[in-house]
Design a protein around this motif. Structure first.
Motif, PDB file in Angstrom:
ATOM      1  N   SER A 207       0.780  -1.333  -0.077  1.00 22.09           N
ATOM      2  CA  SER A 207      -0.150  -0.104  -0.030  1.00 22.09           C
ATOM      3  C   SER A 207       0.714   1.207  -0.125  1.00 22.09           C
ATOM      4  CB  SER A 207      -0.769   0.006   1.162  1.00 22.09           C
ATOM      5  OG  SER A 207      -1.664   1.196   1.196  1.00 22.09           O
ATOM      6  N   HIS A 208       1.845   1.113   1.008  1.00 22.98           N
ATOM      7  CA  HIS A 208       2.608   2.442   0.868  1.00 22.98           C
ATOM      8  C   HIS A 208       3.534   2.691  -0.280  1.00 22.98           C
ATOM      9  CE1 HIS A 208       2.282   4.398   4.773  1.00 22.98           C
ATOM     10  NE2 HIS A 208       1.639   3.193   5.185  1.00 22.98           N
ATOM     11  N   TRP A 209       3.992   1.363  -0.890  1.00 24.67           N
ATOM     12  CA  TRP A 209       4.853   1.355  -2.090  1.00 24.67           C
ATOM     13  C   TRP A 209       3.908   2.206  -3.287  1.00 24.67           C
ATOM     14  CZ3 TRP A 209       8.752  -2.935  -3.393  1.00 24.67           C
ATOM     15  CH2 TRP A 209       9.351  -2.470  -4.411  1.00 24.67           C
ATOM     16  N   ILE A 210       2.608   1.689  -3.430  1.00 24.09           N
ATOM     17  CA  ILE A 210       1.848   2.322  -4.265  1.00 24.09           C
ATOM     18  C   ILE A 210       1.622   3.783  -4.240  1.00 24.09           C
ATOM     19  CG2 ILE A 210      -0.465   2.217  -5.101  1.00 24.09           C
ATOM     20  CD1 ILE A 210      -0.663  -0.676  -4.566  1.00 24.09           C
ATOM     21  N   ASN A 211       1.543   4.309  -2.821  1.00 23.09           N
ATOM     22  CA  ASN A 211       1.052   5.523  -2.808  1.00 23.09           C
ATOM     23  C   ASN A 211       2.344   6.466  -2.611  1.00 23.09           C
ATOM     24  OD1 ASN A 211      -1.887   5.872  -2.302  1.00 23.09           O
ATOM     25  ND2 ASN A 211      -1.286   4.009  -1.123  1.00 23.09           N
ATOM     26  N   THR A 212       3.660   5.999  -1.925  1.00 23.69           N
ATOM     27  CA  THR A 212       4.814   6.609  -1.648  1.00 23.69           C
ATOM     28  C   THR A 212       6.074   6.325  -2.269  1.00 23.69           C
ATOM     29  OG1 THR A 212       3.620   7.135   0.569  1.00 23.69           O
ATOM     30  CG2 THR A 212       6.148   7.505   0.283  1.00 23.69           C
ATOM     31  N   GLY A 213       6.040   5.197  -2.847  1.00 23.54           N
ATOM     32  CA  GLY A 213       7.397   4.545  -3.333  1.00 23.54           C
ATOM     33  C   GLY A 213       8.310   4.196  -2.217  1.00 23.54           C
ATOM     34  N   VAL A 214       9.538   3.783  -2.655  1.00 24.09           N
ATOM     35  CA  VAL A 214      10.484   3.530  -1.557  1.00 24.09           C
ATOM     36  C   VAL A 214      11.914   4.062  -1.989  1.00 24.09           C
ATOM     37  CG1 VAL A 214       9.765   1.342  -0.962  1.00 24.09           C
ATOM     38  CG2 VAL A 214      11.309   1.433  -3.078  1.00 24.09           C
ATOM     39  N   ASP A 215      12.816   4.286  -0.967  1.00 26.59           N
ATOM     40  CA  ASP A 215      14.100   4.884  -1.378  1.00 26.59           C
ATOM     41  C   ASP A 215      15.156   3.688  -1.138  1.00 26.59           C
ATOM     42  OD1 ASP A 215      16.582   5.896  -1.143  1.00 26.59           O
ATOM     43  OD2 ASP A 215      15.932   7.997  -0.159  1.00 26.59           O
ATOM     44  N   TRP A 216      15.724   3.351  -2.286  1.00 31.62           N
ATOM     45  CA  TRP A 216      16.572   1.945  -2.215  1.00 31.62           C
ATOM     46  C   TRP A 216      17.557   2.218  -1.337  1.00 31.62           C
ATOM     47  CZ3 TRP A 216      14.430  -2.046  -3.906  1.00 31.62           C
ATOM     48  CH2 TRP A 216      13.411  -1.848  -4.893  1.00 31.62           C
ATOM     49  N   ALA A 217      18.249   3.584  -1.400  1.00 31.38           N
ATOM     50  CA  ALA A 217      19.189   3.796  -0.413  1.00 31.38           C
ATOM     51  C   ALA A 217      19.052   3.453   1.111  1.00 31.38           C
ATOM     52  CB  ALA A 217      19.952   5.211  -0.522  1.00 31.38           C
ATOM     53  N   ILE A 218      17.695   3.772   1.519  1.00 34.54           N
ATOM     54  CA  ILE A 218      17.292   3.395   2.916  1.00 34.54           C
ATOM     55  C   ILE A 218      16.829   1.895   2.984  1.00 34.54           C
ATOM     56  CG2 ILE A 218      15.562   3.919   4.405  1.00 34.54           C
ATOM     57  CD1 ILE A 218      15.381   6.707   3.276  1.00 34.54           C
ATOM     58  N   LEU A 219      16.246   1.274   1.922  1.00 31.01           N
ATOM     59  CA  LEU A 219      15.736  -0.019   1.951  1.00 31.01           C
ATOM     60  C   LEU A 219      16.682  -0.929   1.777  1.00 31.01           C
ATOM     61  CD1 LEU A 219      13.261  -1.704   1.653  1.00 31.01           C
ATOM     62  CD2 LEU A 219      13.141  -1.472  -0.642  1.00 31.01           C
ATOM     63  N   ILE A 220      17.728  -0.807   0.964  1.00 26.45           N
ATOM     64  CA  ILE A 220      18.860  -2.016   0.772  1.00 26.45           C
ATOM     65  C   ILE A 220      19.482  -2.183   2.188  1.00 26.45           C
ATOM     66  CG2 ILE A 220      20.798  -2.532  -0.240  1.00 26.45           C
ATOM     67  CD1 ILE A 220      19.540  -1.478  -2.765  1.00 26.45           C
TER      68      ILE A 220
END
Length: 312
Positions: A207-220
């Protein structure tokens, strides 16, 4: 890609590894610790919630797999929680998105309130476990009688809270399970919570990915640090005392919650000092009311069949 090799990324990796150990060890503290940690590292609340949820969907899968292998989760109970939590967790991301420019301020206060609620629930859980152990209860071996309707309701409320703040999948739901199913053993509590948390967190993450997206530099870095930490914590869960860890988590969550609610640093410091100095004395008094010494060095959770730990 360059962002993955910065000091900030290293900070996220180290913090996620330590918090991953706590998650695997206790089944608690993932969003309640990681989301505010990301915010304090300078990441805005909306991005912190979104990235933490996506990473948690991976990291909690590791802990759940370890507990599944050891036969600890109650699968039927986990399924009822999943049915209640998954749709409401998915709605959470859309609620945050609809807030628009007010989302960050709302999340800061919502997370602060959720952290205080989580701290209160941790404290309640420790007291309930102390009462059960001093009452002579051992980890049971019989079947647990399920309560479907109220379990679905717990899943729904927990799912909505996680979907909005990322806090609650391993704290509030865990305490609710302890209240609803007091005969469920400690290891089965952790295993069941971790198993139900995977689709719950995954739903909120999508749900948040659809609405906000992700920051790979944080996620990885969150995944690279959190996954091995959760694995190590889950393997340690059977022989490490969790009582002291939970008491530390209560203090951290309380102070973090107060800070996010805008309480002045002076009062946060006063509350922290009071909890550090008076907390052990108060806990010792509670122990004495249960007929055991005020202080000792053993575990406060249920004794498992293979453990000889006493109440702490």
């Amino acid at each position: 890609m360059h962002d993955l090799f910065t000091i900030d990324a290293l900070d996220v990796l180290i913090v996620s590894f330590g918090i991953g150990i706590v998650v695997g060890l206790t089944g608690m503290g993932g969003g309640a610790l990681m989301t505010p940690a990301l915010i304090f590292l300078g990441i805005n609340p909306t991005a912190a919630v979104a990235n933490d949820l996506v990473a948690a969907s991976v990291n909690k899968s590791v802990g759940a797999a370890v507990h599944w292998r050891h036969g600890s989760p109650n699968i039927q109970l986990a399924l009822y929680l999943i049915l209640g939590s998954v749709p409401f967790a998915f709605v959470g991301g859309f609620i945050v998105h609809d807030l628009g420019s007010d989302a960050e301020d709302f999340l800061t206060y919502a997370i602060g309130g959720a952290l205080l609620l989580a701290a209160a629930s941790y404290t309640l859980r420790m007291y309930l476990q102390l009462r059960l152990v001093t009452g002579g209860n051992e980890a049971p071996s019989g079947e647990v009688v399920l309560r479907p309707v109220i379990t679905l309701a717990v899943g729904a409320l927990g799912g909505l809270l996680v979907g909005i703040t990322s806090v609650g999948s391993g704290s509030l739901i865990m305490v609710a399970l302890l209240l609803l199913y007091p005969t469920l053993s400690a290891v089965k509590l952790v295993g069941t919570d971790l198993v139900q948390a995977v689709p719950l967190v995954l739903s909120a993450a999508v749900s948040h990915w659809i609405n906000t997206g992700v920051d790979w530099a944080i996620l990885i870095p969150l995944i690279i640090g959190g996954s091995p930490g959760t694995f190590i914590g889950a393997r340690m869960a059977r022989w490490i005392s969790q009582s002291v860890i939970r008491r530390g988590i209560v203090i951290v969550l309380t102070l973090t919650g107060l800070k996010m609610l805008g309480v002045s640093p002076t009062w946060v410091g006063i509350v922290g000092a009071g909890m550090l100095l008076l907390g052990p004395l108060l806990w010792g008094f509670v122990r004495q009311t249960r007929g055991i010494p005020a202080f000792d060095n053993n575990s406060g959770a249920w004794r498992l069949p293979e453990s000889s730990d006493q109440a702490k």
